[in-house]
Motif scaffolding. Structure first.
Motif, PDB file in Angstrom:
ATOM      1  N   SER A  75      -1.856  -6.485 -38.248  1.00  0.00           N
ATOM      2  CA  SER A  75      -2.466  -7.683 -38.843  1.00  0.00           C
ATOM      3  C   SER A  75      -2.667  -7.512 -40.344  1.00  0.00           C
ATOM      4  O   SER A  75      -2.868  -8.482 -41.070  1.00  0.00           O
ATOM      5  CB  SER A  75      -3.768  -8.052 -38.139  1.00  0.00           C
ATOM      6  N   VAL A  76      -2.596  -6.261 -40.836  1.00  0.00           N
ATOM      7  CA  VAL A  76      -2.645  -6.001 -42.276  1.00  0.00           C
ATOM      8  C   VAL A  76      -1.237  -6.003 -42.884  1.00  0.00           C
ATOM      9  O   VAL A  76      -0.984  -6.655 -43.895  1.00  0.00           O
ATOM     10  CB  VAL A  76      -3.345  -4.653 -42.587  1.00  0.00           C
ATOM     11  N   PHE A  77      -0.300  -5.282 -42.242  1.00  0.00           N
ATOM     12  CA  PHE A  77       0.992  -5.115 -42.916  1.00  0.00           C
ATOM     13  C   PHE A  77       2.033  -6.186 -42.585  1.00  0.00           C
ATOM     14  O   PHE A  77       2.948  -6.403 -43.370  1.00  0.00           O
ATOM     15  CB  PHE A  77       1.544  -3.695 -42.742  1.00  0.00           C
ATOM     16  N   ILE A  78       1.898  -6.854 -41.443  1.00  0.00           N
ATOM     17  CA  ILE A  78       2.853  -7.929 -41.151  1.00  0.00           C
ATOM     18  C   ILE A  78       2.781  -9.046 -42.210  1.00  0.00           C
ATOM     19  O   ILE A  78       3.816  -9.485 -42.714  1.00  0.00           O
ATOM     20  CB  ILE A  78       2.691  -8.500 -39.716  1.00  0.00           C
ATOM     21  N   PRO A  79       1.579  -9.471 -42.603  1.00  0.00           N
ATOM     22  CA  PRO A  79       1.515 -10.474 -43.678  1.00  0.00           C
ATOM     23  C   PRO A  79       2.171 -10.000 -44.990  1.00  0.00           C
ATOM     24  O   PRO A  79       2.805 -10.791 -45.686  1.00  0.00           O
ATOM     25  CB  PRO A  79       0.012 -10.696 -43.871  1.00  0.00           C
ATOM     26  N   ILE A  80       2.038  -8.705 -45.296  1.00  0.00           N
ATOM     27  CA  ILE A  80       2.693  -8.168 -46.498  1.00  0.00           C
ATOM     28  C   ILE A  80       4.210  -8.206 -46.319  1.00  0.00           C
ATOM     29  O   ILE A  80       4.951  -8.617 -47.215  1.00  0.00           O
ATOM     30  CB  ILE A  80       2.243  -6.704 -46.778  1.00  0.00           C
ATOM     31  N   ALA A  81       4.657  -7.801 -45.138  1.00  0.00           N
ATOM     32  CA  ALA A  81       6.095  -7.818 -44.848  1.00  0.00           C
ATOM     33  C   ALA A  81       6.637  -9.242 -44.923  1.00  0.00           C
ATOM     34  O   ALA A  81       7.748  -9.485 -45.403  1.00  0.00           O
ATOM     35  CB  ALA A  81       6.356  -7.228 -43.465  1.00  0.00           C
ATOM     36  N   GLU A  82       5.828 -10.156 -44.456  1.00  0.00           N
ATOM     37  CA  GLU A  82       6.221 -11.567 -44.457  1.00  0.00           C
ATOM     38  C   GLU A  82       6.360 -12.067 -45.898  1.00  0.00           C
ATOM     39  O   GLU A  82       7.343 -12.696 -46.261  1.00  0.00           O
ATOM     40  CB  GLU A  82       5.150 -12.358 -43.695  1.00  0.00           C
ATOM     41  N   GLU A  83       5.370 -11.743 -46.707  1.00  0.00           N
ATOM     42  CA  GLU A  83       5.324 -12.251 -48.070  1.00  0.00           C
ATOM     43  C   GLU A  83       6.433 -11.662 -48.936  1.00  0.00           C
ATOM     44  O   GLU A  83       6.997 -12.337 -49.780  1.00  0.00           O
ATOM     45  CB  GLU A  83       3.951 -11.924 -48.660  1.00  0.00           C
TER      46      GLU A  83
END
Ligand code: C2E
Ligand code: MG
Ligand code: MG
Ligand code: MG
Length: 279
Positions: A75-83
């Motif tokens: 939930s922390v790194f998926i948004p970064i990967a997405e962005e």
């Protein structure tokens, strides 16, 4: 920071401009190398049939073991990967790994399972999604009926016409579609029924207050009843307590996923569990 050298000043400046903390920028930087450094692994959480107690599927859940920070939550790194767009290569790797694993279980003679893989919004909208999926199925030798792709309710309803076009093609390929985190996207089943769906996954936040909030219990019951009458499979996420399980059973929910049965497991552990489940 004013006393720092020019380089640091620059860094500080860009940090404040983008509104990102140095910690976040650091994570972003190390995520770029996480794949090649083999810091990413796929865990598998069993999905259990409420009536038989048997494992009917697994959900692939990504894990990142950061060299200094330890385990970083998706939930922390998926948004970064997405962005950053890194989700495209990472997501492809998860899909390949999960399909390969499911094929390996089949070849080991274990009972057939549905492998569920999460697709982020960007992955779902990538122009060559269908090619990537069929390429991976061909490469791993996994038959399409053993794959289920999950998109969140929010992703699904953002552009219903687009969603429908893509899902129809995936359905034609023989792949199942699940709506993930159902109940959080403020849509309705009357809109979603336009889509070729197979599975509705009720968000864990509903399950959490199922036994303490009678209104939530009514909502979940309505979702299950309506969903099943539309021919969908219903999966409850985040089931932790026996009382939750009992209620879900009483309203004819089909499957559960949650710590009450299994946490997400390493491939090795999941293999052991499947061998025991068979015996
Ligand atoms: P999700 O797809 O809704 O996955 C369910 C989450 O609930 C997982 O969290 C799972 O570990 C957790 N969970 C399962 N049972 C229980 C329970 O009984 N209690 C509680 N408290 N939690 C439970 P996780 O693994 O941290 O993943 C979080 C989210 O990150 C996922 O939510 C999904 O949206 C995303 N994610 C994980 N792996 C991937 C991936 O490979 N690709 C993409 N695009 N997203 C992923
Ligand atoms: Mg999911
Ligand atoms: Mg979910
Ligand atoms: Mg979620």
């Amino acid at each position: 920071h004013a006393k720092d050298g020019g380089r640091n000043n620059y860094k500080y400046y860009t940090t404040s401009l983008s509104g990102k903390t140095p910690e976040l920028l650091n994570l972003e930087k190390s995520l770029r190398h996480a794949l090649e450094k083999q810091e990413l692994t796929v865990y598998y959480q069993p999905r259990v049939n409420i009536l038989t107690g048997q494992i009917t599927g697994m959900e692939a859940l990504l894990r990142w073991q950061h060299p200094e920070m330890g385990v970083v939550s998706p939930s922390v790194f998926i948004p970064i990967a997405e962005e950053t767009g890194l989700i495209i290569s990472i997501g492809e790797w998860v899909l390949r790994t999960a399909c390969m694993q499911n094929r390996a279980w089949q070849q080991a003679g274990l009972p057939a399972l549905k492998m569920a893989v999460n697709l982020s919004p960007k992955q779902f909208r990538q122009p060559n999604l269908l090619e990537v999926v069929s390429q991976i199925l061909a490469e791993t030798g996994l038959a399409p009926e053993f794959l289920e792709l999950e998109i969140t309710e929010t992703t699904a309803i953002e552009d219903l016409q687009f969603t429908r076009t893509v899902l129809e093609k995936l359905q034609q390929m023989g792949i199942d579609i699940a709506i993930d985190d159902f109940g959080t996207g403020h849509s309705s089943l009357s809109r979603l029924q336009l889509l070729p769906l197979h599975n509705l996954k009720i968000d864990g936040s509903f399950i959490k207050s199922l036994t303490t909030d009678v209104k939530v219990a009514h909502i979940v019951k309505a979702i299950v009843t309506l969903g099943r009458s539309l021919g969908l499979r219903l999966t409850a996420e985040g089931v932790e307590k026996p009382e939750e399980f009992d209620f879900l059973k009483s309203i004819n929910c089909e499957d559960v996923q949650g710590y009450l049965f299994y946490k997400p497991l390493s491939a090795e552990k999941a293999t052991e569990i499947l061998q025991e489940d068979r015996g």
